[in-house]
Design a protein around this motif. Structure first.
Motif, PDB file in Angstrom:
ATOM      1  N   VAL A 232       0.909  -1.108  -0.085  1.00  0.00           N
ATOM      2  CA  VAL A 232       0.055  -0.050   0.085  1.00  0.00           C
ATOM      3  C   VAL A 232       0.809   1.207  -0.066  1.00  0.00           C
ATOM      4  O   VAL A 232       0.735   2.073  -0.949  1.00  0.00           O
ATOM      5  N   PRO A 233       1.912   1.598   0.950  1.00  0.00           N
ATOM      6  CA  PRO A 233       2.426   2.740   0.852  1.00  0.00           C
ATOM      7  C   PRO A 233       3.578   2.737  -0.382  1.00  0.00           C
ATOM      8  O   PRO A 233       3.696   3.703  -0.808  1.00  0.00           O
ATOM      9  N   LEU A 234       4.036   1.571  -0.764  1.00  0.00           N
ATOM     10  CA  LEU A 234       4.948   1.307  -1.728  1.00  0.00           C
ATOM     11  C   LEU A 234       4.157   1.973  -2.959  1.00  0.00           C
ATOM     12  O   LEU A 234       4.898   2.291  -3.965  1.00  0.00           O
ATOM     13  N   THR A 235       2.920   1.547  -3.153  1.00  0.00           N
ATOM     14  CA  THR A 235       2.317   2.083  -4.310  1.00  0.00           C
ATOM     15  C   THR A 235       2.120   3.477  -4.196  1.00  0.00           C
ATOM     16  O   THR A 235       2.094   4.300  -5.139  1.00  0.00           O
ATOM     17  N   GLY A 236       1.735   4.108  -3.279  1.00  0.00           N
ATOM     18  CA  GLY A 236       1.387   5.424  -2.789  1.00  0.00           C
ATOM     19  C   GLY A 236       2.605   6.463  -2.910  1.00  0.00           C
ATOM     20  O   GLY A 236       2.436   7.589  -3.154  1.00  0.00           O
ATOM     21  N   MET A 237       3.700   5.834  -2.996  1.00  0.00           N
ATOM     22  CA  MET A 237       4.996   6.713  -2.998  1.00  0.00           C
ATOM     23  C   MET A 237       4.928   7.587  -4.096  1.00  0.00           C
ATOM     24  O   MET A 237       5.195   8.851  -3.759  1.00  0.00           O
ATOM     25  N   TYR A 238       4.674   7.093  -5.225  1.00  0.00           N
ATOM     26  CA  TYR A 238       4.606   7.895  -6.378  1.00  0.00           C
ATOM     27  C   TYR A 238       3.230   8.435  -7.114  1.00  0.00           C
ATOM     28  O   TYR A 238       3.042   8.592  -8.124  1.00  0.00           O
ATOM     29  N   ARG A 239       2.234   8.520  -6.153  1.00  0.00           N
ATOM     30  CA  ARG A 239       0.799   8.816  -6.533  1.00  0.00           C
ATOM     31  C   ARG A 239       0.930  10.198  -7.342  1.00  0.00           C
ATOM     32  O   ARG A 239       1.763  11.213  -6.566  1.00  0.00           O
ATOM     33  N   ASP A 240       0.310  10.394  -8.160  1.00  0.00           N
ATOM     34  CA  ASP A 240       0.161  11.671  -8.956  1.00  0.00           C
ATOM     35  C   ASP A 240       1.681  12.172  -9.513  1.00  0.00           C
ATOM     36  O   ASP A 240       1.728  13.292  -9.526  1.00  0.00           O
ATOM     37  N   GLU A 241       2.632  11.093  -9.767  1.00  0.00           N
ATOM     38  CA  GLU A 241       3.862  11.697 -10.138  1.00  0.00           C
ATOM     39  C   GLU A 241       4.128  11.125 -11.588  1.00  0.00           C
ATOM     40  O   GLU A 241       3.599   9.966 -12.075  1.00  0.00           O
ATOM     41  N   VAL A 242       5.075  11.707 -12.154  1.00  0.00           N
ATOM     42  CA  VAL A 242       5.452  11.217 -13.560  1.00  0.00           C
ATOM     43  C   VAL A 242       7.169  10.762 -13.541  1.00  0.00           C
ATOM     44  O   VAL A 242       8.044  11.872 -13.055  1.00  0.00           O
ATOM     45  N   LEU A 243       7.327   9.637 -13.797  1.00  0.00           N
ATOM     46  CA  LEU A 243       8.726   9.199 -13.328  1.00  0.00           C
ATOM     47  C   LEU A 243       9.487   9.202 -14.745  1.00  0.00           C
ATOM     48  O   LEU A 243       8.982   9.354 -15.910  1.00  0.00           O
ATOM     49  N   GLU A 244      10.770   9.383 -14.931  1.00  0.00           N
ATOM     50  CA  GLU A 244      11.712   9.361 -16.195  1.00  0.00           C
ATOM     51  C   GLU A 244      11.619   7.936 -16.407  1.00  0.00           C
ATOM     52  O   GLU A 244      11.956   6.830 -15.611  1.00  0.00           O
ATOM     53  N   GLU A 245      11.717   7.710 -17.901  1.00  0.00           N
ATOM     54  CA  GLU A 245      11.904   6.274 -18.480  1.00  0.00           C
ATOM     55  C   GLU A 245      13.212   5.806 -17.837  1.00  0.00           C
ATOM     56  O   GLU A 245      13.169   4.629 -17.437  1.00  0.00           O
ATOM     57  N   THR A 246      14.227   6.580 -17.877  1.00  0.00           N
ATOM     58  CA  THR A 246      15.474   6.059 -17.557  1.00  0.00           C
ATOM     59  C   THR A 246      15.671   5.529 -16.001  1.00  0.00           C
ATOM     60  O   THR A 246      16.440   4.748 -15.686  1.00  0.00           O
TER      61      THR A 246
END
Length: 422
Positions: A232-246
Motif C-alpha cells: 500500500v505505501p509502496l504504491t502510494g509513494m509515486y501517486r500523481d507523479e511522472v517518472l523518467e523512463e531512464t
C-alpha cells in the motif's frame, strides 16, 4: 482500475473476464449506462456554455437597453441550467467512478480458468520433505512446550488470534525479517521504511479501498488506516507523479507489520499462529515499463523462491486460476512451504503482476525518453516472505528428537550466538 475505453470498446472481453473470476457481469452494463448518461449530459452542458458565450458577446454589443436586459435574463436561466447540469454530471461521475473502483483487473490470457482455489495449478515442487524418526510436533504444541509462544498472554493483552513471542522466538522473528531485507537488497531491491498508517487515498490507489473496507482497521478521529501490507505505501509513494523512463525499473523492499480484520471461525485451519489480525511481512515491489513487466515477474518469483531455498524449506509453486486470482492481479504465483508439524502446505508468498491497474488508480506515469506521450507504469508485488507462516515452517521442520530446534545457517548471524533453541 480498468480503462473506461476498454469497457466501452471490448465489453464482451470484460464480461468474460468477470465471469471467469466467478463474478456477476451486471456492473459492466451499469458502467456503460452511467457513462452514456455522463457523456450526454456533458454534451448538453457544453452546448449551453457555448450558447452563453455567444450571447455574452452579443450583450456587450447590444445598444438597446431593453433587448440587452432580456438577453441578460435569458442567460441567467441558462446559467442556472448549466449549474444544475454540472451538479448532475458530478453525481453521475461519482457513481461511475465508485462502480469502476470495485471492478477487478482483467486476468492475463495465460492465467488458467478455474472456479476456485481447488483448480489452481501446481507448477513444480522444490526440495525434499523432511523425514523424522519421531513424530514432529505442530508449532501450537512445540512453541508453548519450549516457552517460545505464549497464547494466553496474547489473548490477555488483546484478544483472540493474538500471541506473544518470547526470548529466542522473538529473536528468530527479528532475524527472519532482517535477513530477508538484506537478501532482497542483494537481489537488487532498495529498502524503504514506510509509515504503518496511511490516508484513505493511499489505500484507494493500491486497490484496497473501497473493495476491502471491511478488512481494514481505521482510526476514525484522524481518518488514518493501518496498512494491510507494505504494498500500500509502496504504491502510494509515486501517486500523481511522472517518472523518467531512464529511472525504470525501480525495485523496492520494505518491512511492515500488517493489520487485517479477518473473519475467522474455529477449526484446524486457524490453529496456532497461521492466521491473525496482526502479522509481519517483508514485501517486494517493482515499478517498470509495460513491456518489461512479465520479465520482472519472473525475477520477483525467482527472488521469492531463493528465500525459501536459502532457508532450506521445501516449497511448491502454484499458478492461481481466475476464480482465486486477487482483485488487482492479472497473473499470480503462490509459494507454499511445507510445515512438518502441521503436516500441510502453508502459503508464504503471492507474487503478482498487476499491469497498469494500480497505476491508473494512483495516476503514476513515466515520461518516454523519446518525448512521446506519458504512459502508465506497470507495478508488481510479492511477499518475500510473509510471517508467521515462514516462522512456523522454520520451527517445525528444524525440530530435533530432544525437542530442541536447529537455527537455519543463514539466520545464525542475527541470532547472537544461538544455534539451537532449547
Amino acid at each position: 482500475m480498468l480503462d473506461i475505453n476498454l469497457i466501452r470498446e471490448k465489453t464482451e472481453l470484460v464480461k468474460t473476464a468477470l465471469a471467469n473470476r466467478q463474478l456477476d457481469t451486471a456492473e459492466v452494463d451499469l458502467v456503460l449506462s452511467l457513462d452514456t448518461d455522463r457523456r450526454n449530459l456533458l454534451v448538453k452542458a457544453e452546448s449551453l456554455k457555448a450558447q452563453r458565450n455567444k450571447v455574452s458577446k452579443e450583450i456587450s454589443q447590444t445598444k438597446d437597453p431593453a433587448e440587452r436586459q432580456q438577453k441578460i435574463e435569458s442567460m441567467r436561466q441558462v446559467g442556472d441550467e448549466i449549474a444544475q447540469l454540472d451538479e448532475t454530471v458530478r453525481i453521475v461521475e461519482e457513481k461511475l467512478q465508485g462502480i469502476l473502483a470495485t471492478i477487478p483487473n482483467i486476468p492475463d490470457p495465460s492465467t488458467p480458468i478455474g472456479k476456485d482455489e481447488s483448480e489452481n495449478i501446481v507448477v513444480r515442487n522444490e526440495g525434499a520433505l523432511p523425514v523424522f524418526d519421531f513424530t514432529p510436533l505442530p508449532h501450537w504444541e512445540l512453541g508453548p512446550k519450549l516457552g517460545l509462544i505464549d497464547f494466553e498472554r496474547g489473548v490477555k493483552l488483546t484478544g483472540s488470534r493474538f500471541y506473544v513471542l518470547n526470548g529466542a522466538a522473538a529473536r528468530l522473528q527479528r532475524a527472519l525479517i532482517a535477513w530477508m531485507l538484506d537478501l532482497h537488497i542483494r537481489q537488487g531491491y532498495e529498502e524503504r521504511y514506510t509509515p504503518f498508517m496511511v490516508k484513505a487515498e493511499t489505500l484507494y490507489s493500491s486497490g484496497q479501498l473501497p473493495k476491502f473496507v471491511d478488512n481494514l482497521y481505521h482510526d476514525i478521529e484522524e481518518d488514518l488506516w493501518m496498512v494491510p501490507t507494505a504494498e500500500v505505501p509502496l504504491t502510494g509513494m509515486y501517486r500523481d507523479e511522472v517518472l523518467e523512463e531512464t529511472s525504470l525499473p525501480q525495485r523496492f523492499t520494505a518491512y511492515t507489520p500488517c493489520f487485517r480484520r479477518e473473519k475467522m471461525s474455529a477449526g484446524r485451519d486457524v490453529r496456532g499462529i497461521k492466521r491473525g489480525h496482526q502479522f509481519d511481512k517483508v514485501e517486494m515491489y517493482i515499478y517498470c515499463k509495460p513491456e518489461d513487466s512479465m520479465k520482472e515477474l519472473d525475477k520477483m518469483l525467482a527472488d521469492a523462491e531463493e528465500t525459501c531455498k536459502l532457508l532450506e524449506l521445501p516449497y511448491r509453486v502454484k499458478r492461481l486460476c481466475t476464480g482465486d486470482l486477487g482483485f488487482n492481479a492479472i497473473i499470480t504465483y503462490d509459494l507454499e512451504v511445507w510445515a512438518a508439524g502441521c503436516n500441510e502446505w502453508l502459503e508464504v508468498s503471492s507474487v503478482s503482476n498487476v499491469g497498469d491497474f494500480q497505476a491508473r488508480r494512483a495516476n503514476i506515469k513515466y515520461k518516454p525518453s523519446d518525448g512521446g506521450k506519458n504512459c502508465l507504469v506497470h507495478t508488481l508485488n510479492g511477499s518475500g516472505l510473509g510471517l508467521p507462516r515462514t516462522f512456523i515452517a522454520v520451527l517445525e521442520n528444524n525440530q530435533q528428537v530432544d525437542g530442541s530446534i536447529k537455527v537455519p545457517d543463514v539466520l545464525k548471524p542475527w541470532m547472537g550466538g544461538i544455534e539451537v533453541i532449547r
